[in-house]
Design a protein around this motif. Structure first.
Motif, PDB file in Angstrom:
ATOM      1  N   TRP A 205      48.638  33.966  39.862  1.00 39.98           N
ATOM      2  CA  TRP A 205      47.953  33.272  40.961  1.00 39.98           C
ATOM      3  C   TRP A 205      47.522  34.248  42.045  1.00 39.98           C
ATOM      4  N   LEU A 206      48.412  35.157  42.425  1.00 42.73           N
ATOM      5  CA  LEU A 206      48.058  36.149  43.440  1.00 42.73           C
ATOM      6  C   LEU A 206      46.945  37.073  42.956  1.00 42.73           C
ATOM      7  N   ALA A 207      47.036  37.508  41.700  1.00 40.85           N
ATOM      8  CA  ALA A 207      46.031  38.433  41.180  1.00 40.85           C
ATOM      9  C   ALA A 207      44.654  37.800  41.160  1.00 40.85           C
ATOM     10  N   LEU A 208      44.580  36.545  40.738  1.00 47.16           N
ATOM     11  CA  LEU A 208      43.275  35.880  40.700  1.00 47.16           C
ATOM     12  C   LEU A 208      42.714  35.686  42.099  1.00 47.16           C
ATOM     13  N   GLY A 209      43.551  35.223  43.029  1.00 49.32           N
ATOM     14  CA  GLY A 209      43.082  34.989  44.389  1.00 49.32           C
ATOM     15  C   GLY A 209      42.650  36.262  45.081  1.00 49.32           C
ATOM     16  N   ILE A 210      43.473  37.318  44.948  1.00 53.34           N
ATOM     17  CA  ILE A 210      43.145  38.578  45.617  1.00 53.34           C
ATOM     18  C   ILE A 210      41.939  39.233  44.959  1.00 53.34           C
ATOM     19  N   ALA A 211      41.787  39.062  43.630  1.00 54.87           N
ATOM     20  CA  ALA A 211      40.647  39.674  42.939  1.00 54.87           C
ATOM     21  C   ALA A 211      39.321  39.187  43.506  1.00 54.87           C
ATOM     22  N   VAL A 212      39.221  37.879  43.785  1.00 53.28           N
ATOM     23  CA  VAL A 212      37.984  37.343  44.359  1.00 53.28           C
ATOM     24  C   VAL A 212      37.746  37.929  45.746  1.00 53.28           C
ATOM     25  N   HIS A 213      38.777  37.937  46.567  1.00 56.11           N
ATOM     26  CA  HIS A 213      38.596  38.411  47.934  1.00 56.11           C
ATOM     27  C   HIS A 213      38.412  39.925  48.002  1.00 56.11           C
ATOM     28  N   LEU A 214      38.917  40.656  47.006  1.00 55.61           N
ATOM     29  CA  LEU A 214      38.698  42.101  46.981  1.00 55.61           C
ATOM     30  C   LEU A 214      37.225  42.451  46.793  1.00 55.61           C
ATOM     31  N   LEU A 215      36.485  41.542  46.174  1.00 55.29           N
ATOM     32  CA  LEU A 215      35.049  41.780  46.015  1.00 55.29           C
ATOM     33  C   LEU A 215      34.308  41.669  47.342  1.00 55.29           C
ATOM     34  N   ALA A 220      43.125  45.736  50.022  1.00 51.66           N
ATOM     35  CA  ALA A 220      43.969  44.711  49.411  1.00 51.66           C
ATOM     36  C   ALA A 220      44.668  43.876  50.473  1.00 51.66           C
ATOM     37  N   ALA A 221      45.072  44.506  51.580  1.00 50.69           N
ATOM     38  CA  ALA A 221      45.724  43.749  52.651  1.00 50.69           C
ATOM     39  C   ALA A 221      44.763  42.726  53.258  1.00 50.69           C
ATOM     40  N   ALA A 222      43.522  43.126  53.466  1.00 51.73           N
ATOM     41  CA  ALA A 222      42.535  42.187  54.000  1.00 51.73           C
ATOM     42  C   ALA A 222      42.270  41.059  53.007  1.00 51.73           C
ATOM     43  N   ALA A 223      42.251  41.391  51.710  1.00 52.54           N
ATOM     44  CA  ALA A 223      42.042  40.363  50.685  1.00 52.54           C
ATOM     45  C   ALA A 223      43.197  39.369  50.673  1.00 52.54           C
ATOM     46  N   ALA A 224      44.438  39.874  50.817  1.00 54.70           N
ATOM     47  CA  ALA A 224      45.586  38.974  50.863  1.00 54.70           C
ATOM     48  C   ALA A 224      45.520  38.078  52.096  1.00 54.70           C
TER      49      ALA A 224
END
Length: 540
Positions: A205-215, A220-224
């Protein structure tokens, strides 16, 4: 081969034929898809924003990361329109297969497993979701996969992946998936496997959510942080929806919805749950404990949209298989085929007339959204901006949805909607929204009266602070919340596409144009025709 073996083989063949026909019909619906639910457009728009670099300019993403990433890849390949619905179709087929695997791994007879899958294929909600770009068919597939990977030899890592995907599609799905994973004997080995499943699920769940925001985000901190913000935003939105729509349902609305979606399958499932409880171990605990927990969560924390029960359907089908197996054992070989035929006939009689009328409706066979987009593109000046003047989407009401009697507590079932997100997708350019304060200082639902609209273009400003100018286009919907009960009691007005022009007195004026949904829509392919719109043209 014995008579019982021949009968079981016949039942399995009939069930497979029925599933194959329904999957083929759903594929035909995907191939001819002209309009989709509002959430489907929202996911497509967010995917496109990821590709063109404008995602950071917009509000926080609350669409499922799995669907957004899938849509972004499809948009990059030029397949953005059909890809979300194609994913739903694949999930529909996988859900049926996973139910068969789950029942067989639990020790159920093959004919009962495949008969239950065939009845599940006829479920009205799952059938509708099979050819739409939303999250519900995928939610059912994730929960069905989790059931299939349970049983005598569970696969905790695969169950964790299914848990993470389910939670990323909708947070409440994660609670159901965890309950399904936990539904077995509380032995030490099981608790260890459950811990692995939970850890893998959270990481997925974290990987999918952060992956979208990393784009979109630089680190990574901002994506989280963006992921947490999206969770808070969705929780607040859900709380507001419960306050607005929760009063139209009773405490048993999930069960009522299941009965209205598939009467025969749900009644069989109730019987299967009772049989399993009486026999103490006749079915995995997850098959009925998970749905009970999830149903309580829906009643307590979710507004009563029928589609929210879709993740329950794999468990319902598994329990129905228990009842089918018991009834088939009592009735003998000859009664098994009749049992499947009778239950399937009930499902067809309930679903087919509604679906036949819906698929033949002009608002489903053609796209009113495309018609509005084409008119807006014709009216738009070289430097014009698109401005939506209300805060509510505009309801498109097929004839079968106007009665509102299929799922009476659902505020949106059967409706299609037109709004800024839809038009942004169709026209490939941004659509501004006007926010107006009412006389009491509170936000107004918007402007629809021509006199108010003229005052707006003469005295008002766009959200970026610039005044209106000739060539801008006002898009005018409704200033009331378009729920099923509202459209049942009041007529839906025409949709306004008004061009801002310079009047004879030198002041800004409007060239009014109204489009009635009763006149139907256009094929979406018409948007690519010369003189209507050049995709990607104009400023965002």
């Amino acid at each position: 081969m014995s008579a019982a073996g021949r009968t079981d083989r016949l039942v399995r063949r009939l069930a497979r034929i029925l599933c194959a026909v329904l999957v083929a019909l759903a594929a035909l619906r995907v191939a001819t898809l002209e309009t989709d639910v509002y959430d489907g457009y929202d996911t497509r728009v967010e995917a496109r924003r990821l590709l063109d670099g404008t995602a950071r300019e917009h509000r926080v993403s609350i669409r499922p990361p799995v669907l957004v990433l899938w849509g972004a890849g499809a948009e990059a390949l030029g397949l953005g329109w059909r890809a979300p619905a194609a994913l739903s179709l694949a999930c529909y087929a996988c859900t049926l297969l996973a139910v068969v695997v789950a029942v067989r791994r639990a020790g159920g007879p093959g004919w009962a497993a495949e008969a239950a899958a065939a009845l599940l294929a006829l479920d009205h909600l799952l059938w509708i979701d099979a050819a739409q770009g939303g999250k519900d068919a995928a939610s059912a597939a994730a929960c069905a996969g989790l059931l299939a990977w349970s049983g005598p030899a569970p696969r905790p890592v695969l169950r964790g992946l299914a848990l993470g995907v389910a939670a990323s599609l909708r947070p409440t799905n994660g609670l159901l998936a965890l309950a399904l994973a936990a539904g077995a004997r509380p032995t030490r080995a099981h608790l260890g496997q459950l811990a692995v499943t939970a850890v893998v699920g959270v990481l997925t769940w974290l990987a999918l959510g952060i992956a979208v925001h990393l784009l979109v985000q630089p680190t990574a901190a901002a994506a989280a942080g963006a992921l947490l913000e999206s969770i808070r935003f969705e929780a607040a939105a859900q709380g507001g929806n419960v306050a607005k729509y929760g009063g139209h349902a009773t405490e048993v609305w999930p069960l009522v919805t299941l009965l209205r979606s598939s009467p025969a399958l749900t009644l069989l499932a109730v019987g299967g749950a009772l049989l399993a409880l009486r026999r103490r171990g006749g079915a995995p605990l997850a098959w009925f404990a998970g749905p009970a927990i999830y149903g309580a969560v829906l009643v307590a924390a979710v507004h009563p949209e029928a589609r929210y029960v879709t993740p329950l359907l794999p468990s319902v089908a598994c329990l129905a298989a228990v009842a089918l197996a018991r009834a088939g054992a009592r009735r003998g070989p000859g009664g098994r085929a009749a049992l499947l035929a009778g239950c399937a006939a009930v499902g067809l009689a309930w679903t087919a007339p509604y679906e036949w009328a819906r698929c033949r409706d002009p608002l489903v066979r053609a796209s009113f959204q495309a018609r509005v987009a084409g008119e807006a593109a014709r009216a738009l000046g070289p430097d014009g901006r698109l401005v939506y003047t209300t805060t509510q989407p505009f309801p498109l009401v097929p004839a079968v949805a106007r009665a509102g009697d299929r799922f009476p507590a659902d505020p949106f079932f059967g409706l299609r909607h037109l709004g800024p997100v839809v038009l942004e997708y169709e026209l490939r350019r941004g659509v501004s929204m006007v926010h107006v304060q009412g006389p009491d200082g509170r936000p107004s639902p918007g402007l629809t009266d021509p006199g108010d609209l003229r005052r707006l273009v003469r005295l008002g400003r766009l959200p970026d602070g610039t005044p209106f100018r000739p060539g801008d286009v006002l898009l005018v919907g409704v200033d009331w919340v378009p729920t099923t009960w509202e459209v049942a009691r009041r007529p839906v007005p025409p949709f306004g596409v008004h061009r801002v022009v310079r009047g004879a007195d030198g002041r800004l004026d409007l060239a009014l144009a109204w489009l009635r949904q009763e006149d139907g829509g256009l094929p979406r392919a018409a948007l690519a025709a010369p003189g209507i719109v050049a995709p990607g043209a104009g400023p965002r």
